[in-house]
Design a protein around this motif. Structure first.
Motif, PDB file in Angstrom:
ATOM      1  N   TYR A 180      25.407  19.446  38.026  1.00 34.36           N
ATOM      2  CA  TYR A 180      24.412  20.270  37.329  1.00 34.36           C
ATOM      3  C   TYR A 180      23.019  19.646  37.418  1.00 34.36           C
ATOM      4  O   TYR A 180      22.027  20.338  37.658  1.00 34.36           O
ATOM      5  N   PHE A 193      28.727  27.447  38.058  1.00 36.64           N
ATOM      6  CA  PHE A 193      27.839  27.311  36.913  1.00 36.64           C
ATOM      7  C   PHE A 193      26.419  26.852  37.289  1.00 36.64           C
ATOM      8  O   PHE A 193      25.450  27.315  36.673  1.00 36.64           O
ATOM      9  N   HIS A 200      35.997  31.344  29.299  1.00 36.74           N
ATOM     10  CA  HIS A 200      36.095  31.598  30.738  1.00 36.74           C
ATOM     11  C   HIS A 200      35.696  33.033  31.071  1.00 36.74           C
ATOM     12  O   HIS A 200      34.895  33.279  31.975  1.00 36.74           O
ATOM     13  N   LYS A 206      31.520  16.247  44.714  1.00 31.85           N
ATOM     14  CA  LYS A 206      32.430  17.382  44.557  1.00 31.85           C
ATOM     15  C   LYS A 206      32.205  18.325  45.724  1.00 31.85           C
ATOM     16  O   LYS A 206      31.057  18.663  46.028  1.00 31.85           O
ATOM     17  N   THR A 209      38.347  28.604  23.755  1.00 26.42           N
ATOM     18  CA  THR A 209      39.174  28.124  24.864  1.00 26.42           C
ATOM     19  C   THR A 209      40.655  28.295  24.585  1.00 26.42           C
ATOM     20  O   THR A 209      41.101  28.222  23.426  1.00 26.42           O
ATOM     21  N   GLN A 231      36.880  28.993  39.385  1.00 31.70           N
ATOM     22  CA  GLN A 231      36.632  28.360  38.095  1.00 31.70           C
ATOM     23  C   GLN A 231      35.137  28.415  37.790  1.00 31.70           C
ATOM     24  O   GLN A 231      34.324  28.108  38.660  1.00 31.70           O
ATOM     25  N   TYR A 232      34.777  28.770  36.571  1.00 36.69           N
ATOM     26  CA  TYR A 232      33.363  28.999  36.252  1.00 36.69           C
ATOM     27  C   TYR A 232      32.505  27.764  36.498  1.00 36.69           C
ATOM     28  O   TYR A 232      31.332  27.876  36.849  1.00 36.69           O
ATOM     29  N   ARG A 233      33.070  26.576  36.358  1.00 39.00           N
ATOM     30  CA  ARG A 233      32.258  25.369  36.543  1.00 39.00           C
ATOM     31  C   ARG A 233      31.827  25.186  37.993  1.00 39.00           C
ATOM     32  O   ARG A 233      30.879  24.460  38.277  1.00 39.00           O
ATOM     33  N   PHE A 254      26.610  20.898  27.814  1.00 38.46           N
ATOM     34  CA  PHE A 254      26.755  19.707  28.658  1.00 38.46           C
ATOM     35  C   PHE A 254      27.276  18.504  27.874  1.00 38.46           C
ATOM     36  O   PHE A 254      28.047  17.703  28.404  1.00 38.46           O
ATOM     37  N   SER A 271      32.678  13.034  33.945  1.00 39.60           N
ATOM     38  CA  SER A 271      32.853  14.353  34.531  1.00 39.60           C
ATOM     39  C   SER A 271      31.889  14.558  35.699  1.00 39.60           C
ATOM     40  O   SER A 271      30.667  14.477  35.534  1.00 39.60           O
ATOM     41  N   ASP A 302      31.136  17.246  37.062  1.00 43.86           N
ATOM     42  CA  ASP A 302      30.367  18.480  36.901  1.00 43.86           C
ATOM     43  C   ASP A 302      28.957  18.198  36.384  1.00 43.86           C
ATOM     44  O   ASP A 302      27.994  18.840  36.800  1.00 43.86           O
ATOM     45  N   PHE A 312      30.887  17.055  27.724  1.00 41.55           N
ATOM     46  CA  PHE A 312      31.537  16.451  28.885  1.00 41.55           C
ATOM     47  C   PHE A 312      31.077  15.028  29.188  1.00 41.55           C
ATOM     48  O   PHE A 312      31.592  14.408  30.119  1.00 41.55           O
TER      49      PHE A 312
END
Length: 565
Positions: free
Chosen positions: A230, A425, A373, A266, A471, A420-422, A216, A224, A226, A219
């Motif tokens: 979370y 997640f 990923h 989001k 990545t 997308q994995y996020r 975490f 972010s 995301d 980011f």
């Protein structure tokens, strides 16, 4: 660091004042102080969003916001002081190890937020989105200038309310504040688990959230969205487990508000609303009393979401096209392009290869993507297979299975839209946390894991780490490290130079960055900003250029068809 600390203190006071006002207005019972803070952030996002429809989020806005905070404090002083007292007591009650861990996390979060931003999306649209909000508010057809500006998030709306851009241009740290309060919520639950005679597996699962901090933290030096998802998801999972076992109106309203907040931040956050729907079905006789309140909250949030999208993109659910059409809507060819582009890049494919691939080909490609990923994709499949066997003897088995079912719905939906994995997640996180409570149960092992995970954060923060093995994104290969020079003032919002040149296209003058090395990059240069390479690409392949709709930027933008030689 010091300036970020002061901004966090202001955000804390603002969120607390607004959050307590919301709690009092809705006549809710006892609420965890961290949830009150999230209520406050939700209220600030809603207010700022509706403000941005009519006016920029500038100095005038800040005066009005400060007035609202002061009025709320005046009318709810006793409740606010009691909430502060409760936070102090919760901190005081933490065991020595957990207390020291939180203090260390606090310092590390400040250092990370003060360091250069790591997330490349910050350079393509986070900075510019917030800048547009601060200088103009919502602008009609802004998506025609830069496709990513159509993704304006509730989280960026919130950041625009707390960055004081008219005074100082390098505060970009709302995600750090959010992660920090999320950690406090989790550590408080872990402390309860460690003290209890009858141990709660739920408290342990929620309390082990800090084990993910090393991921975490990468980011939080940029806003972010995301991170917010979370943290909110963690609390929604916890409140759902509590509420499903023993229904309580306050817990149910918490799930509703936080789910709506996540969806506004989001669109993938909308899956959290499924937990509220499950409760509605299971506890309808109790829930039906709150339907007018739920409807009111939903209408307010949905109204802001739709108005924002119509103004900025000319459509209801960007990048989906249809239902409505305005003179500032993107051309169908570009809409189709951005939709195909976002899906193809997820699989590491070109648009042509993506269009030719079968469903089985895509599934294989998704599962065997290289590096981080692919690892997370495989991990999700393994967790989904193993998880049911880890909860066979749990007293929360039915509740955990419902979370598992929603996780499956989320994964299938995300795979169809953009895998997308996020986006999945949060569900991977909670299933993993519940699963590892089978392994990490004893106090000594918990402390070792907690301290180890916290110390691990220091490595990429203090030493540049080559992430090439993790990545394929060139711009994420080296971690952002802290320097003592950031102790007072943080690093600027962008890792790139602010040098630019002014170019003209039709009736529009654009500022094009001269030292940004990727296609979508705009960095922190003055508005309106667009990379010349991007302008040439859309002019060549789509015969389209962005143009002003009127005499000034306030009138917005549209895409003009041109004839190329």
């Amino acid at each position: 660091m010091l300036l970020i600390l002061l901004s966090w203190l202001y955000i804390f006071i603002a969120a607390l004042s607004i959050g307590v006002a919301i709690k009092q207005l809705l006549n809710l019972g006892n609420i965890n102080p961290i949830i009150i803070l999230l209520f406050g952030l939700f209220g600030a996002t809603i207010f700022t969003g509706f403000w941005a429809i009519f006016s920029p989020v500038n100095g005038i806005y800040q005066v009005i916001q400060l007035l609202i905070i002061c009025l709320s404090f005046f009318y709810n002083k006793q409740s606010i002081l009691e909430t502060i007292k409760l936070i102090k007591q919760q901190f005081k009650d933490l065991s020595k190890v957990i207390k020291v861990t939180f203090i260390v996390l606090f310092i590390l979060a400040l250092a990370q937020c003060a360091s250069p931003p790591f997330v490349i999306d910050n350079e393509s649209y986070y900075i510019q989105t917030i800048k547009w909000l601060n200088e103009y508010g919502f602008v009609k057809g802004l998506v025609n200038l830069h496709l990513f500006l159509g993704q304006t998030s509730g989280w960026h709306i919130l950041q625009s309310a707390f960055n004081f851009s008219f005074i100082y241009g390098s505060l970009n740290d709302i995600s750090g504040f959010c992660l920090l309060i999320g950690n406090f919520y989790a550590l408080s639950r872990l402390n309860e688990y460690l003290k209890a005679i009858q141990k709660s597996r739920t408290d342990l699962a929620i309390g082990l959230f800090p084990l993910f901090n090393v991921f975490f933290f990468q980011f939080i030096s940029a806003p972010s969205a995301d991170i917010a998802i979370y943290v909110i998801a963690l609390i929604v999972f916890h409140q759902f487990i509590i509420c499903f076992s023993n229904y309580n109106k306050t817990n149910f309203i918490i799930i509703i508000i936080l789910s709506l907040f996540a969806a506004l931040i989001k669109l993938t956050g909308i899956f959290l609303i499924l937990f509220a729907i499950i409760l509605c079905v299971q506890k309808f006789s109790e829930v039906k009393k709150t339907i007018p309140l739920i409807a009111s909250l939903g209408i307010i949030t949905l109204s802001l979401f739709i108005i924002k999208n119509i103004i900025i993109t000319g459509t209801l659910f960007y990048p989906l096209h249809g239902l409505i059409n305005t003179d500032w809507s993107l051309p169908d060819t570009i809409i189709h392009y951005i939709s195909s582009y976002s899906k193809a890049t997820t699989y590491n494919l070109s648009i042509d290869d993506y269009n030719k691939a079968s469903l089985l080909d895509l599934l294989k490609k998704w599962l065997f993507l290289p590096k981080l990923h692919g690892f997370i994709n495989k991990l999700m499949i393994v967790v989904l297979i193993v998880f049911p066997f880890t909860i066979l003897k749990s007293r929360y088995r039915k509740t955990f299975l419902l979370i598992y079912t929603v996780s499956l719905i989320n994964l299938v939906s995300v795979f169809i839209i953009s895998p997308q994995y996020r986006f999945f997640f949060p569900f991977l996180m909670i299933l993993t946390l519940i699963g590892i409570t089978q392994i990490i149960r004893h106090n000594k092992l918990i402390y070792i894991s907690l301290v180890g995970a916290t110390l691990l954060i220091c490595i990429p923060l203090l030493y540049p780490i080559n992430n090439n093995s993790l990545t394929n994104t060139t711009y994420h290969t080296v971690s952002s490290t802290f320097s003592y020079t950031y102790s007072i003032l943080p690093y600027k919002n962008s890792r790139y130079s602010a040098n630019y040149e002014t170019i003209s296209t039709g009736n529009l003058k654009l500022n094009a960055p001269t030292e940004i090395d990727f296609f979508w990059g705009t960095g922190d240069i003055p508005l309106p900003a667009l990379k010349e390479e991007q302008l040439d690409y859309f002019s060549t392949y789509f015969n389209s250029i962005p143009q002003l709709r009127g005499e000034s930027i306030e009138d917005g933008f549209y895409s003009k068809k041109i004839l190329n030689d």
